[in-house]
Design a protein around this motif. Sequence first.
Motif, PDB file in Angstrom:
ATOM      1  N   LEU A   5       2.602  -3.382  -9.981  1.00  0.00           N
ATOM      2  CA  LEU A   5       3.606  -2.325  -9.937  1.00  0.00           C
ATOM      3  C   LEU A   5       3.055  -1.576 -11.444  1.00  0.00           C
ATOM      4  N   THR A   6       3.448  -0.069 -11.455  1.00  0.00           N
ATOM      5  CA  THR A   6       2.927   0.536 -12.427  1.00  0.00           C
ATOM      6  C   THR A   6       4.159   1.463 -13.096  1.00  0.00           C
ATOM      7  N   LEU A  22      -1.825  -7.780  -1.476  1.00  0.00           N
ATOM      8  CA  LEU A  22      -0.892  -8.419  -1.969  1.00  0.00           C
ATOM      9  C   LEU A  22       0.080  -7.172  -3.044  1.00  0.00           C
ATOM     10  N   LEU A  23       1.186  -7.146  -2.669  1.00  0.00           N
ATOM     11  CA  LEU A  23       2.029  -6.320  -3.429  1.00  0.00           C
ATOM     12  C   LEU A  23       3.463  -6.564  -3.179  1.00  0.00           C
ATOM     13  N   ALA A  24       4.097  -5.603  -4.112  1.00  0.00           N
ATOM     14  CA  ALA A  24       5.833  -5.751  -4.091  1.00  0.00           C
ATOM     15  C   ALA A  24       6.150  -4.382  -3.782  1.00  0.00           C
ATOM     16  N   SER A  25       7.120  -4.312  -3.262  1.00  0.00           N
ATOM     17  CA  SER A  25       7.909  -2.931  -2.745  1.00  0.00           C
ATOM     18  C   SER A  25       9.219  -3.184  -2.436  1.00  0.00           C
ATOM     19  N   LEU A  72       4.987 -12.547 -11.064  1.00  0.00           N
ATOM     20  CA  LEU A  72       5.062 -13.041  -9.708  1.00  0.00           C
ATOM     21  C   LEU A  72       3.959 -12.868  -8.883  1.00  0.00           C
ATOM     22  N   LEU A  73       3.535 -11.838  -8.827  1.00  0.00           N
ATOM     23  CA  LEU A  73       2.204 -11.280  -8.070  1.00  0.00           C
ATOM     24  C   LEU A  73       1.120 -12.278  -8.519  1.00  0.00           C
ATOM     25  N   THR A  93      12.252  -6.528 -12.481  1.00  0.00           N
ATOM     26  CA  THR A  93      11.559  -5.642 -13.656  1.00  0.00           C
ATOM     27  C   THR A  93      10.112  -5.538 -13.169  1.00  0.00           C
ATOM     28  N   GLN A  94       9.343  -4.427 -13.541  1.00  0.00           N
ATOM     29  CA  GLN A  94       7.985  -4.503 -13.342  1.00  0.00           C
ATOM     30  C   GLN A  94       7.482  -5.657 -13.830  1.00  0.00           C
ATOM     31  N   ASP A  95       7.563  -6.060 -15.016  1.00  0.00           N
ATOM     32  CA  ASP A  95       6.840  -7.262 -15.585  1.00  0.00           C
ATOM     33  C   ASP A  95       6.929  -8.514 -14.977  1.00  0.00           C
TER      34      ASP A  95
END
Length: 199
Positions: free
Chosen positions: A6-7, A36-39, A73-74, A66-68
Motif C-alpha cells: 500500500l502507498t 499479492l495485494l490488499a485492497s 501482513l503482506l 492501516t497502511q503499515d
Amino acid sequence: MTVRLLTRPDELHARFHGQSEAQPAYVELGLKDGILLASYDAVVGQGVEAEVYHGIDRRWSIPVLTQDAANRLLDDLAPLAQRVLDGSDVVWDGNNWVGRVVTEDAEAAYDEITERCEGIEDHDGNEDLLSVWSTDSIGDLWDAEEAGVTAQSTDEELDRIEERLTEEFRDGQGLAFVVIEGLDDYLKQLRDDLAAQDD
C-alpha cells in the motif's frame, strides 16, 4: 511473485455515496499473475468479479487496516503465498479458466493464510485498525468561520481545509491517522449555505 504494498494511509478504506457501510477489505493472491495485494471490494452488494468467482484470484477478508499494518501482513504472508502459487494451476475446465490449489503443501499454506487473516482482532483498541469516524460521531463540528470556509471557497481549497481539519482532529485524538467520513460533503454544504445567504 510480486507483493504490491500500500502507498496511502487510507488505501483500504472506501465508502461509496449512498452506502451506509464502508466496503469490505481483503488480501488477494492472483494465481495467474502472481500478485499479492490488499485492497477493498469495489463491487457493491453480493457480486464478485469473474476472476474471483472462478478462483483465479483468491481472497481473504481482513479488517480495514492501516497502511503499515497491511504492509506488514503482506510481507508476513508472502512466503505462504509463494507456496500456494507453487502448488496451484489455472486450467480450462471446458467452460471457463479456473484456479485450482492442487498440492497438499499449497493447501496447507492456503489454510494458514486463512487462519492469519481471520485471526486479526477487529475491535476498538487494536492500533492496526484504521480509525474511521463520521461527521455524525464527532459531535460539535466546525462552523464555517472556524473551518475557514467562505462562499467563494473552491473545491481545491475545501480539499486543503478538509486535510487540515482532519490533521487537527487526528492530533487531538492522539492517533496516527484518521478518516472522517462525510467531512467533504459537510464543508461543501457550509460553502453552499453561505453562497445562498449572499444571494
